[in-house]
Scaffold this active site. Structure first.
Site, PDB file in Angstrom:
ATOM      1  N   CYS A 163       0.819  -1.218   0.000  1.00  0.00           N
ATOM      2  CA  CYS A 163       0.000   0.000   0.000  1.00  0.00           C
ATOM      3  C   CYS A 163       0.855   1.272   0.000  1.00  0.00           C
ATOM      4  O   CYS A 163       1.700   1.458   0.875  1.00  0.00           O
ATOM      5  CB  CYS A 163      -0.874  -0.036   1.257  1.00  0.00           C
ATOM      6  SG  CYS A 163      -1.725   1.510   1.580  1.00  0.00           S
ATOM      7  N   TRP A 165      -8.118  -7.190   4.421  1.00  0.00           N
ATOM      8  CA  TRP A 165      -6.724  -7.454   4.807  1.00  0.00           C
ATOM      9  C   TRP A 165      -6.686  -8.508   5.912  1.00  0.00           C
ATOM     10  O   TRP A 165      -7.471  -8.432   6.866  1.00  0.00           O
ATOM     11  CB  TRP A 165      -6.054  -6.187   5.327  1.00  0.00           C
ATOM     12  CG  TRP A 165      -5.853  -5.098   4.336  1.00  0.00           C
ATOM     13  CD1 TRP A 165      -6.462  -3.875   4.327  1.00  0.00           C
ATOM     14  CD2 TRP A 165      -4.947  -5.082   3.220  1.00  0.00           C
ATOM     15  NE1 TRP A 165      -5.998  -3.108   3.280  1.00  0.00           N
ATOM     16  CE2 TRP A 165      -5.072  -3.824   2.584  1.00  0.00           C
ATOM     17  CE3 TRP A 165      -4.038  -6.014   2.683  1.00  0.00           C
ATOM     18  CZ2 TRP A 165      -4.323  -3.476   1.459  1.00  0.00           C
ATOM     19  CZ3 TRP A 165      -3.299  -5.658   1.557  1.00  0.00           C
ATOM     20  CH2 TRP A 165      -3.440  -4.410   0.962  1.00  0.00           C
ATOM     21  N   ARG A 224     -14.773   1.803   5.716  1.00  0.00           N
ATOM     22  CA  ARG A 224     -13.752   0.957   5.115  1.00  0.00           C
ATOM     23  C   ARG A 224     -12.722   0.553   6.165  1.00  0.00           C
ATOM     24  O   ARG A 224     -12.552   1.231   7.181  1.00  0.00           O
ATOM     25  CB  ARG A 224     -13.061   1.693   3.969  1.00  0.00           C
ATOM     26  CG  ARG A 224     -14.012   2.179   2.889  1.00  0.00           C
ATOM     27  CD  ARG A 224     -13.414   1.990   1.517  1.00  0.00           C
ATOM     28  NE  ARG A 224     -13.258   0.588   1.211  1.00  0.00           N
ATOM     29  CZ  ARG A 224     -14.186  -0.169   0.596  1.00  0.00           C
ATOM     30  NH1 ARG A 224     -15.330   0.334   0.217  1.00  0.00           N
ATOM     31  NH2 ARG A 224     -13.950  -1.442   0.367  1.00  0.00           N
ATOM     32  N   THR A 280      -8.936   0.041   6.395  1.00  0.00           N
ATOM     33  CA  THR A 280      -7.746   0.352   5.604  1.00  0.00           C
ATOM     34  C   THR A 280      -6.467   0.284   6.436  1.00  0.00           C
ATOM     35  O   THR A 280      -6.497   0.351   7.666  1.00  0.00           O
ATOM     36  CB  THR A 280      -7.865   1.786   5.017  1.00  0.00           C
ATOM     37  OG1 THR A 280      -8.062   2.709   6.091  1.00  0.00           O
ATOM     38  CG2 THR A 280      -9.018   1.906   4.039  1.00  0.00           C
ATOM     39  N   TYR A 297      -5.313   5.520  -8.827  1.00  0.00           N
ATOM     40  CA  TYR A 297      -6.496   4.740  -8.406  1.00  0.00           C
ATOM     41  C   TYR A 297      -7.732   5.192  -9.173  1.00  0.00           C
ATOM     42  O   TYR A 297      -8.603   4.392  -9.501  1.00  0.00           O
ATOM     43  CB  TYR A 297      -6.739   4.893  -6.894  1.00  0.00           C
ATOM     44  CG  TYR A 297      -5.797   4.055  -6.072  1.00  0.00           C
ATOM     45  CD1 TYR A 297      -6.133   2.750  -5.722  1.00  0.00           C
ATOM     46  CD2 TYR A 297      -4.569   4.545  -5.656  1.00  0.00           C
ATOM     47  CE1 TYR A 297      -5.268   1.963  -4.975  1.00  0.00           C
ATOM     48  CE2 TYR A 297      -3.697   3.771  -4.913  1.00  0.00           C
ATOM     49  CZ  TYR A 297      -4.052   2.480  -4.577  1.00  0.00           C
ATOM     50  OH  TYR A 297      -3.194   1.702  -3.843  1.00  0.00           O
TER      51      TYR A 297
HETATM   52  N1  LIG Z   1      -6.642   7.838   3.662  1.00  0.00           N
HETATM   53  C1  LIG Z   1      -6.022   6.626   3.903  1.00  0.00           C
HETATM   54  C2  LIG Z   1      -6.164   5.680   2.724  1.00  0.00           C
HETATM   55  C3  LIG Z   1      -5.605   4.342   3.031  1.00  0.00           C
HETATM   56  C4  LIG Z   1      -6.070   3.272   2.023  1.00  0.00           C
HETATM   57  O1  LIG Z   1      -6.985   3.505   1.219  1.00  0.00           O
HETATM   58  N2  LIG Z   1      -5.441   2.087   2.061  1.00  0.00           N
HETATM   59  C5  LIG Z   1      -5.826   1.012   1.161  1.00  0.00           C
HETATM   60  C6  LIG Z   1      -4.652   0.160   0.788  1.00  0.00           C
HETATM   61  S1  LIG Z   1      -3.614   0.879  -0.424  1.00  0.00           S
HETATM   62  C7  LIG Z   1      -6.788   0.083   1.849  1.00  0.00           C
HETATM   63  O2  LIG Z   1      -6.519  -0.380   2.945  1.00  0.00           O
HETATM   64  N3  LIG Z   1      -7.908  -0.220   1.189  1.00  0.00           N
HETATM   65  C8  LIG Z   1      -8.892  -1.135   1.657  1.00  0.00           C
HETATM   66  C9  LIG Z   1     -10.272  -0.681   1.317  1.00  0.00           C
HETATM   67  O3  LIG Z   1     -10.448   0.423   0.778  1.00  0.00           O
HETATM   68  O4  LIG Z   1     -11.183  -1.436   1.591  1.00  0.00           O
HETATM   69  C10 LIG Z   1      -4.578   6.928   4.244  1.00  0.00           C
HETATM   70  O5  LIG Z   1      -3.888   7.624   3.486  1.00  0.00           O
HETATM   71  O6  LIG Z   1      -4.151   6.479   5.285  1.00  0.00           O
END
Ligand SMILES: N[C@@H](CCC(=O)N[C@@H](CS)C(=O)NCC(=O)O)C(=O)O
Length: 328
Positions: free
Chosen positions: A63, A96, A125, A127, A190
């Site tokens: 990520c 994850w 979400r 993340t 993205y």
């Molecule tokens: N705003 C967050 C975005 C983090 C993010 O979107 N991470 C992605 C991985 S690259 C994620 O975990 N996505 C899972 C999902 O959206 O369900 C940050 O910068 O910390």
């Protein structure tokens, strides 16, 4: 991939219908700050005083957002004070996961369990990255840009390096650059890859490449984005550039050019990669496995390409770029 609704996991893909095929990233919800004295930071509540080995980072090597935090931890010399747990690169129907071993603090197998532990009725979400408090057993913050600032400032009493990646005199320029790079490049890739209409894809694609063209020109004149010192703006750009040729060009269809086609951007990328400690934060195996294997809608057979061959150890030739522009 999915999300939590009132603390229950639902396996579903991003809903782009309400925005005409556009991918719109949701804001992070845990926004507390670790501070020197435990007082509240710019958002959230207080009580998160800086301490060695109290906080833990949950990240994915794949990520780009999580990668920023690993880089900052490394560059500030905080590895001995903040532990790290990485998730498995494949993000499938449970989101994850910690596989094959559970995570070390509670023996959990899924990242969403940490969200539920923090807030049993959480909706949103799940993340990475997460900055976790081992004392209160909650997520402190899940917004990488804010975690970067905490590592840079609140943790500086523990840090072995006194480098400041957000110096006062450059803040305005860094903020403007971050905004531009976030919209067009970090999130821009993205927006290309997750678009579900031709129009949304083309809009993001054009914005992405015009931003890369303009940074190519800029980096022909400046050693780093805001002049002659490396700031957080550079590291925030780096984590997208390092994934670009390996993944985004193919998987996200950002294929007008590779970064290796841009002389200045590619030299800049190599220079940052070659800084001691940085290559240890880059794991191409996780990066490629994650994107190509997890996004079944985009790549249904989950075949992970073998190429391209990247030579990140080639000379970067950036010392020739002397900074003649006064950035103050
Ligand atoms: N705003 C967050 C975005 C983090 C993010 O979107 N991470 C992605 C991985 S690259 C994620 O975990 N996505 C899972 C999902 O959206 O369900 C940050 O910068 O910390």
């Amino acid at each position: 991939m999915g999300l939590l609704v009132n603390g229950k996991w639902h396996d579903q893909w991003y809903d782009t219908k309400k925005h005409q095929g556009r991918f719109v990233r949701e804001g992070a919800q845990f926004r507390n700050w670790v501070t020197v004295d435990g007082k509240p930071g710019p958002s959230g509540t207080g009580g998160f005083t800086v301490e060695s080995n109290r906080y833990h980072l949950y990240v994915s090597y794949a990520c780009p957002w999580a990668h920023r935090t690993l880089i900052m931890r490394q560059l500030k010399g905080l590895n001995a004070h903040i532990g790290v747990t990485t998730v498995h690169p494949h993000m499938l129907s449970h989101g994850w996961e910690f596989r094959p071993e559970p995570e070390p603090l509670y023996g959990l197998h899924r990242l969403y369990e940490l969200y539920i532990k923090t807030m049993p009725d959480y909706t949103g979400r799940v993340t990475v990255p997460i900055l976790w408090d081992q004392q209160r057993h909650v997520i402190v913050n899940n917004e990488s840009s804010e975690i970067l600032r905490m590592l840079n400032y609140a943790f500086s009493s523990l840090a072995t390096s006194d480098s400041d990646f957000y110096p006062e005199s450059l803040r305005e320029q860094i903020d403007a650059m971050n905004e531009y790079v976030y919209h067009n490049i970090n999130n821009g890739v993205y927006r290309c890859g997750f678009a579900t209409s031709q129009e949304a894809y083309e809009e993001a694609f054009n914005e992405l490449f015009s931003a890369l063209d303009s940074l190519e020109t800029r980096l022909g004149k400046l050693r780093y984005l805001t002049g002659n010192i490396i700031t957080e703006a550079d590291w925030r750009l780096f984590t997208t550039l390092i994934r670009f040729d390996a993944v985004y060009v193919g998987h996200f269809k950002t294929n007008r050019n590779m970064i290796s086609d841009y002389p200045h951007l590619s030299g800049y990328l190599r220079e940052l990669y070659q800084i001691p400690g940085i290559r240890e934060t880059v794991c191409f195996d996780h990066i490629k496995q994650h994107y190509y294997y997890s996004h079944e809608h985009i790549n249904p057979h989950r075949i992970v390409p073998l190429g391209p061959e990247l030579d990140l150890d080639a000379p970067h030739n950036r010392s020739a770029i002397t900074c003649t522009v006064n950035h103050h």
